[in-house]
Design a protein around this motif. Structure first.
Motif, PDB file in Angstrom:
ATOM      1  N   HIS A 192      -5.820   9.948   0.043  1.00  0.00           N
ATOM      2  CA  HIS A 192      -5.421   9.139   1.201  1.00  0.00           C
ATOM      3  C   HIS A 192      -5.284  10.024   2.448  1.00  0.00           C
ATOM      4  O   HIS A 192      -4.309   9.944   3.202  1.00  0.00           O
ATOM      5  N   ASP A 194       0.830  -1.203   0.000  1.00  0.00           N
ATOM      6  CA  ASP A 194       0.000   0.000   0.000  1.00  0.00           C
ATOM      7  C   ASP A 194       0.868   1.258   0.000  1.00  0.00           C
ATOM      8  O   ASP A 194       2.021   1.239   0.439  1.00  0.00           O
ATOM      9  N   ASP A 195       0.251   2.353  -0.448  1.00  0.00           N
ATOM     10  CA  ASP A 195       0.738   3.733  -0.275  1.00  0.00           C
ATOM     11  C   ASP A 195       1.829   4.203  -1.239  1.00  0.00           C
ATOM     12  O   ASP A 195       2.302   5.321  -1.116  1.00  0.00           O
ATOM     13  N   PRO A 227      -8.279   3.532   2.065  1.00  0.00           N
ATOM     14  CA  PRO A 227      -7.205   4.019   2.931  1.00  0.00           C
ATOM     15  C   PRO A 227      -7.472   3.616   4.377  1.00  0.00           C
ATOM     16  O   PRO A 227      -8.612   3.710   4.842  1.00  0.00           O
ATOM     17  N   PHE A 228      -6.442   3.158   5.060  1.00  0.00           N
ATOM     18  CA  PHE A 228      -6.479   2.744   6.473  1.00  0.00           C
ATOM     19  C   PHE A 228      -7.416   1.546   6.706  1.00  0.00           C
ATOM     20  O   PHE A 228      -7.671   1.181   7.857  1.00  0.00           O
ATOM     21  N   HIS A 274      -5.899   3.008  -4.479  1.00  0.00           N
ATOM     22  CA  HIS A 274      -5.860   3.181  -3.022  1.00  0.00           C
ATOM     23  C   HIS A 274      -6.226   4.630  -2.684  1.00  0.00           C
ATOM     24  O   HIS A 274      -5.632   5.227  -1.795  1.00  0.00           O
TER      25      HIS A 274
HETATM   26 ZN   LIG Z   1      -2.815   3.319   2.839  1.00  0.00          ZN
END
Ligand SMILES: [Zn+2]
Length: 252
Positions: free
Chosen positions: A128, A73-74, A165-166, A124
């Motif tokens: 974010h 992710d990210d 996200p999260f 994603h």
């Molecule tokens: Zn993330």
């Protein structure tokens, strides 16, 4: 576990029944019920595996080969994504990258590189941001669509995967994902690599209960995550596991 809709039906019936039988004690049981409802929906928001607001895919335990899916992710991240790609190449492993739109805009070549190495990319979100769970459905649709366009401009295959996200979900996020017809992808093993200090401890945690069909959550955003990936790939190789992309794992 009940989903959001079923929970609301149960609570409505409960309120009606209690109102009929315990009318005089309304000031006691009504706040207690409300507190219980808030607790359940809050846990449902943060614990995606409940499928409380969205039916997400977290694993595929029907798979009959020693196979897992590593996800990042990210990213894409100019410093760490190339290192992750080099390690995956070295160990002949496939993975899935859930990328943030604003990072894709900055580093489109990294997305091209990910795709060229036959990995899968997923959406994603674009921003974010910490307040993602508080955005309106309209804002969420705009945000997710922005990243969809960025991905679809680079990739010839239309993206269908989304990871919130999260890992936070709520009715607005559920509506946006339904409207955009995306498949929500969760995970069955969370590494907590972004807050960890010791790679060995993370590897021990990941591998203790690892089984075929698991989806592992990592991030391509730090040196520690790269180190964890290196050790994980070595462990998987030793145990004869193969890492494939999430779409392949779910369709196996
Ligand atoms: Zn993330």
């Amino acid at each position: 576990m009940l989903n959001f809709k079923q929970t609301n039906i149960v609570f409505t019936i409960l309120v009606l029944c209690l109102y009929i039988t315990l009318k005089t004690y309304l000031f006691i049981w009504l706040p207690l019920l409300l507190l219980l409802w808030i607790t359940i929906t809050t846990i449902g928001s943060f614990y995606m595996r409940w499928n409380f607001f969205i039916k997400a895919k977290h694993c595929n335990y029907n798979i009959n080969k020693k196979t897992v899916a590593i996800t990042f992710d990210d990213g894409p991240n100019i410093e760490f994504t190339p290192k992750v790609l080099a390690l995956l190449k070295k160990h002949q492993a496939q993975a899935t990258f859930f990328c943030i739109g604003k990072n894709i805009e900055k580093h489109p070549d990294l997305i091209k590189q990910i795709i060229a190495q036959n990995h899968t990319v997923g959406n994603h979100s674009y921003i974010h941001a910490n307040n993602y769970g508080f955005l309106k459905t309209k804002e969420l649709i705009k945000d997710i669509t922005k990243t969809q366009k960025l991905l679809n401009n680079i990739n010839q295959t239309k993206n269908t995967l989304f990871r919130p996200p999260f890992g936070v979900t709520n009715p607005n996020i559920a509506k946006a994902i339904k409207k955009l017809d995306l498949q929500t992808i969760g995970w069955s093993i969370r590494s907590y690599d972004t807050i960890a200090k010791d790679a060995n401890k993370v590897i021990a945690k990941i591998t203790t209960n690892l089984q075929s069909g698991d989806i592992i959550l990592l991030h391509d955003t730090s040196a520690l995550s790269v180190l964890i990936l290196e050790q994980l790939l070595q462990w998987l190789e030793k145990e004869n596991y193969t890492s494939i992309s999430v779409d392949k794992l779910l369709n196996s």
